[in-house]
Design an enzyme around this catalytic site. Structure first.
Site, short mmCIF file in Angstrom:
data_model
loop_
_atom_site.label_atom_id
_atom_site.label_comp_id
_atom_site.label_asym_id
_atom_site.label_seq_id
_atom_site.Cartn_x
_atom_site.Cartn_y
_atom_site.Cartn_z
N ALA A 129 15.39 -47.43 -12.91
CA ALA A 129 14.94 -48.82 -13.00
C ALA A 129 15.09 -49.59 -11.69
O ALA A 129 15.04 -50.81 -11.69
CB ALA A 129 15.72 -49.53 -14.10
N ASN A 201 22.97 -44.75 -15.05
CA ASN A 201 21.83 -44.17 -14.36
C ASN A 201 21.49 -44.92 -13.08
O ASN A 201 21.15 -44.32 -12.05
CB ASN A 201 20.61 -44.14 -15.29
N HIS A 246 18.75 -56.52 -10.68
CA HIS A 246 19.55 -55.71 -9.77
C HIS A 246 19.29 -56.16 -8.33
O HIS A 246 18.14 -56.35 -7.93
CB HIS A 246 19.21 -54.23 -9.91
#
Length: 301
Positions: A129, A201, A246
């Site tokens: 992602a 992840n 993020h």
């Protein structure tokens, strides 16, 4: 006279939100007959409404069921979580078949990491992602990065963990937009994996990309071990945040880098980032394009 078109066989482990989104994205290849997609699921009845979404579904209750090893595959794509990556991946790689890893968190486990890197099949690690990792990987291979940090902001409800004391849970539940973001974790990916497994992840993908240049499976495995303790992770609870956000920063002789990513949710599941399936599909296409002509292989029984 046109050259004969080769059909590639892709075996997918799992057919959840990410797998179904990947099948959607592969529609041009599937509809034109260039790719056939077979997906392994544990319960066909639970996927009754998904049988016409581009993949032939086959029920396999566990990796111990040898039926799956008889299926032809030019490449295998894992879309079923870290336990599935650990269970299926080593056998795929050992059979010499390319393995596309979606659950990058599997690389945090040393024995799994070594078996997935052992070959002869190639391991293809997806970015998940987050984006911008190609430039960081290039800088890391030139030993031109000194610091790498990822800061993840999520809604407080998505960060509550079973190990948290009641007081911490109440504090997260009571946060309001006026409070602003609250930092609840600062540490390494190795530490974050234990406390916030849902972020595994993303943090491990960043560590993998910035591990540096290794020659051979053993060198890559050791570089990854160091990267898991070198990369900095910051997790914030932000009541104003609807989707995950993020921010990646890196500094070194190569320069100063900053990436900000807020991807839209997957059309298959609002709780999953839509960027994950995009990354998996791109990785798979790159893998298939790099293959020579030849017959799909089977895993040894």
């Amino acid at each position: 006279m046109r050259p004969e078109r080769e059909v590639k066989s892709v075996l997918m482990i799992g057919f959840g939100a990410i797998g179904r989104h990947v099948a959607r994205l592969l529609h041009p290849e599937i509809s034109s007959g260039r790719v056939t997609l077979t997906a392994l699921v544990r319960d066909l009845d639970k996927h009754a409404e998904h049988r016409d979404q581009g993949a032939e579904l086959i029920q396999i209750e566990s990796p111990a069921d040898s039926c799956w090893t008889a299926l032809p595959a030019d490449a295998v794509v894992e879309c079923a979580g870290v336990p599935a990556a650990r269970s299926y991946g080593p056998a795929v790689v050992a059979a010499g078949i390319p393995f596309i890893l979606t659950s990058v968190g599997a690389l945090a486990d040393r024995p799994t990491r070594r078996s997935l890197l052992a070959g002869p099949g190639d391991l293809h690690v997806t970015n998940g992602a987050i984006g911008g990792l190609d430039v960081l990987e290039a800088a890391a291979q030139a030993q031109a990065l000194k610091t790498v940090t990822i800061t993840t902001a999520k809604a407080p409800s998505g960060l509550i963990q079973p190990w948290m004391p009641d007081e911490e849970v109440r504090r997260l539940e009571s946060l309001t937009p006026d409070d602003g973001p609250l930092t609840i974790f600062t540490g390494t990916p190795a530490e974050a994996i234990v406390k916030f497994p849902a972020n595994v992840n993303i943090t491990v993908a960043l560590a993998w990309a910035t591990r540096g240049l290794g020659f051979g499976a053993s060198a890559d495995a050791e570089l990854m071990a160091a990267a898991l303790h070198r990369t900095r992770v910051v997790i914030r609870a932000d009541p104003r945040q609807e989707d995950s956000h993020h921010e990646i920063t890196a500094t070194g002789p190569a320069g100063d880098f900053a990436f900000s990513i807020s991807s839209t949710p997957s059309p298959e599941n609002p709780a999953t980032s839509g960027l994950t399936a995009l990354s998996v599909t791109r990785t798979l296409r790159t893998c298939l394009e790099g293959m020579g002509r030849g017959r799909a292989r089977h895993l040894p029984l």
